[in-house]
Design an enzyme around this catalytic site. Structure first.
Site, PDB file in Angstrom:
ATOM      1  N   GLY A 207       0.918  -1.601   0.047  1.00 38.66           N
ATOM      2  CA  GLY A 207       0.193  -0.123  -0.064  1.00 38.66           C
ATOM      3  C   GLY A 207       0.823   1.177   0.000  1.00 38.66           C
ATOM      4  O   GLY A 207       2.718   0.921  -0.356  1.00 38.66           O
ATOM      5  N   ASN A 208       0.036   2.529   0.198  1.00 42.66           N
ATOM      6  CA  ASN A 208       0.749   4.125   0.345  1.00 42.66           C
ATOM      7  C   ASN A 208       0.345   4.324   1.338  1.00 42.66           C
ATOM      8  O   ASN A 208      -0.308   4.112   2.305  1.00 42.66           O
ATOM      9  CB  ASN A 208       0.939   4.348  -0.935  1.00 42.66           C
ATOM     10  CG  ASN A 208      -0.255   4.487  -1.452  1.00 42.66           C
ATOM     11  OD1 ASN A 208      -1.078   5.382  -0.897  1.00 42.66           O
ATOM     12  ND2 ASN A 208      -0.940   3.812  -2.675  1.00 42.66           N
ATOM     13  N   ARG A 209       1.264   5.362   1.803  1.00 43.22           N
ATOM     14  CA  ARG A 209       0.750   6.630   2.546  1.00 43.22           C
ATOM     15  C   ARG A 209      -0.242   7.505   2.594  1.00 43.22           C
ATOM     16  O   ARG A 209      -0.785   8.179   3.666  1.00 43.22           O
ATOM     17  CB  ARG A 209       1.689   7.136   3.519  1.00 43.22           C
ATOM     18  CG  ARG A 209       2.829   5.856   4.004  1.00 43.22           C
ATOM     19  CD  ARG A 209       4.291   6.006   4.915  1.00 43.22           C
ATOM     20  NE  ARG A 209       4.011   7.477   5.172  1.00 43.22           N
ATOM     21  CZ  ARG A 209       4.981   9.100   5.205  1.00 43.22           C
ATOM     22  NH1 ARG A 209       5.195   9.048   4.296  1.00 43.22           N
ATOM     23  NH2 ARG A 209       4.287   9.938   6.068  1.00 43.22           N
ATOM     24  N   SER A 210      -1.234   7.266   1.602  1.00 40.48           N
ATOM     25  CA  SER A 210      -2.447   8.379   1.879  1.00 40.48           C
ATOM     26  C   SER A 210      -3.613   8.685   1.877  1.00 40.48           C
ATOM     27  O   SER A 210      -3.923   6.820   2.584  1.00 40.48           O
ATOM     28  CB  SER A 210      -2.658   7.667  -0.261  1.00 40.48           C
ATOM     29  OG  SER A 210      -3.668   9.297  -0.308  1.00 40.48           O
TER      30      SER A 210
END
Ligand code: C5P
Length: 417
Positions: A207-210
Site C-alpha cells: 500500500g501507500n501512505r495516502s
C-alpha cells in the site's frame, strides 16, 4: 474579507483553554467576536478572560437580557458560528437540535455557516453515537474541523485532540468565503481519494501512505458548491464525507472499473488517489509463511494499468481530467518538470503537483500545490489547509469550465509513465 460578526461557542472540555486562541485570532483578523460559553466551559476558562480577549461582554444565561430577546438575537445577526471545542455532549445536542442553553438557542436561531472543532477522548470520538451525530451535522452542512491525532489530556494519544486555533480559524473563514457560491450546481464531479492496496495474501498488502484527506476535501468543496459528487474511496483513513455518492474500492483494478464507469457523462474527473503502479503477480490463498524463502523472499510484481492515461487517451470531450503528481524531488523546477511531463504523457487537462516525503504531504492537514495547465503553464500556486487548497482547485475547475476550454477528444496513444 470584510469584518464578520462571529459567534464563538465554547463547550466544556479541557481544550476550552485553546479556544482563547481562536477568539484572539479572529479579533486580530478584525472580526467582531461574541463568545457564548456553556456553563461547563466556564469551569475551564473564566469569563473575564473571554471578555478581555473578545472585547465584548460574554453571556451564558438564557434568562438574562430577555427584553432584548438575546436567545435569538445573537444567532440571527451572526455571519459565522464556530464551536471550539465541541464536546461529544455538545455534538449530540447540536445533532438533536436541543436548545436548553444560550448556545443551543443561538445555533437554532441562526442561518450562518456553522464550523465545529470536536475534542474528546478517542473512544468517545469513535463511539457509533458520536459518529452518527457527526454524520447528521455534516449532512446539514456543518463543517467539521479535525479532530487532530496526538496526545490527549491523560497518558493516551490518538484522534480526539482539538485542531490548532489557526487551523480552525482558517477553515471557518474559508467556509464563509465558499458559502453562497453554487458555481458547480448541476455538474457531475468524480473524485478518487485514498490509496490502493494490492493484496499479497489474505492478511497482507502493498500500500501507500495516502490518507485521502486532500481528495475528500476536494469532494466536499465540489459538493458545497452545488456539484453532484461521486467519491471513489480507496481505503480512506478519515471519515467519508456526507452528501456524496460513495463507491468503496481497494485495489487499482477495482478503482479502474469504478472510475471508468463513473467518468461516462462526468463533467470533471479528479484523480487524487495514489494508485499502485504494481501488484503482486499472484495472490497467495493462504498466509505466506516466514520460512517461505531461506535467505529472503522475492516478490514478483506486474504493472497495473495507468488508469488516468487510459481515460486521457479515450475520447473525453466535455470531461475535464485532472491528475495529481506527488513527488519527492526537493528541487522546485524538477518537481514542475515531472508534473508537466506526466500531464502530457497521460493526456490530462490539468495536473496538480505537490511534494511528498517522510513528513510532508500525506497525513498532514496542509498542502502546497502547483496546478499545471494544458500548455505546461502554471495556472495557480497555493499553500494552505487541505480544505482551502481544495477550494482553490475548484476555483480553477470553475474557471476552466467557464471558458469552455475542455480539450478536444484525445486520440493520440500515450505510453503510460
Ligand atoms: O505516474 P504517477 O503515479 O505519478 O501519476 C499520478 C497520477 O496518475 C494520479 O492522478 C493517479 O491517480 C494516476 N494514476 C493512475 N493509475 C496508475 C497510477 C497513477 O491513474 N496506475
Amino acid at each position: 474579507m470584510s469584518p464578520l460578526k462571529v459567534v464563538v461557542g465554547i463547550t466544556g472540555g479541557i481544550a476550552a483553554y485553546k479556544a482563547v486562541g481562536v477568539v484572539r485570532a479572529l479579533v486580530l483578523g478584525g472580526h467582531d467576536v461574541h463568545v457564548v460559553p456553556t456553563d461547563g466551559a466556564l469551569r475551564f476558562v473564566g469569563r473575564p478572560t473571554l471578555e478581555a480577549i473578545s472585547r465584548n461582554p460574554v453571556h451564558t444565561d438564557l434568562y438574562e437580557g430577555v427584553a432584548e430577546v438575546r436567545h435569538v438575537a445573537i444567532g440571527q445577526s451572526a455571519d459565522l458560528i464556530v464551536i471550539a471545542p465541541a464536546t461529544a455532549n455538545a455534538i449530540a445536542k447540536l445533532a438533536t437540535g436541543l436548545a436548553d442553553d444560550l448556545l443551543g438557542n443561538t445555533v437554532l436561531a441562526s442561518e450562518a455557516p456553522v464550523v465545529i472543532a470536536p475534542a474528546m477522548h478517542t473512544e468517545m470520538w469513535r463511539h457509533p453515537a458520536t459518529q452518527a451525530n457527526i454524520a447528521i451535522l455534516r449532512s446539514r452542512g456543518v463543517t467539521v474541523v479535525g479532530p487532530a491525532v496526538g496526545p490527549l489530556t491523560g497518558v493516551d494519544s490518538g484522534p480526539g485532540r482539538m485542531e490548532e486555533p489557526d487551523v480552525i480559524v482558517a477553515a471557518a473563514l474559508d467556509r464563509v468565503a465558499a458559502s453562497g457560491r453554487r458555481d458547480l450546481a448541476g455538474r457531475r464531479v468524480v473524485v478518487t481519494a485514498g490509496g490502493t492496496r494490492e493484496p499479497l495474501d489474505p492478511v497482507r498488502f502493498l500500500g501507500n501512505r495516502s490518507s485521502g484527506k486532500q481528495g475528500v476535501a476536494i469532494a466536499e468543496a465540489a459538493r458545497s458548491r452545488g456539484a453532484d459528487v461521486m467519491l471513489i474511496a480507496a481505503n480512506l483513513e478519515i471519515a467519508e464525507p456526507a452528501g456524496c455518492d460513495i463507491r468503496r474500492v481497494s485495489t487499482a483494478l477495482e478503482l479502474q472499473q469504478a472510475v471508468t464507469d463513473a467518468a461516462k457523462g462526468a463533467d470533471v474527473v479528479v484523480m487524487a488517489a495514489a494508485v499502485a503502479d504494481y501488484r503482486p503477480a499472484a495472490v497467495s490463498e493462504s498466509k505466506i509463511k516466514k520460512d517461505a524463502g531461506d535467505s529472503g523472499l522475492t516478490l514478483e510484481l506486474v504493472r497495473n494499468p495507468d488508469i488516468l492515461a487510459g481515460l486521457g487517451r479515450s475520447p473525453h470531450d466535455g470531461t475535464l481530467l485532472i491528475g495529481f503528481a506527488a513527488e519527492t524531488e526537493s528541487d522546485d523546477e524538477q518537481l514542475l518538470a515531472l508534473g508537466r511531463a506526466k500531464r502530457e504523457a497521460k493526456g490530462a487537462d490539468l495536473f496538480v503537483v505537490n511534494r511528498v516525503g517522510w513528513s510532508e504531504g500525506f497525513a498532514s492537514d496542509e498542502n502546497r500545490i502547483v496546478v499545471i495547465g494544458r500548455n505546461g503553464e502554471i495556472v495557480t500556486r497555493v499553500h494552505g489547509t487541505k480544505m482551502s487548497v481544495a477550494d482553490d482547485i475548484i476555483d480553477v475547475v470553475v474557471s476552466e469550465m467557464k471558458t469552455a476550454a475542455v480539450a478536444a477528444p484525445t486520440t493520440k496513444e500515450h505510453e503510460p509513465t
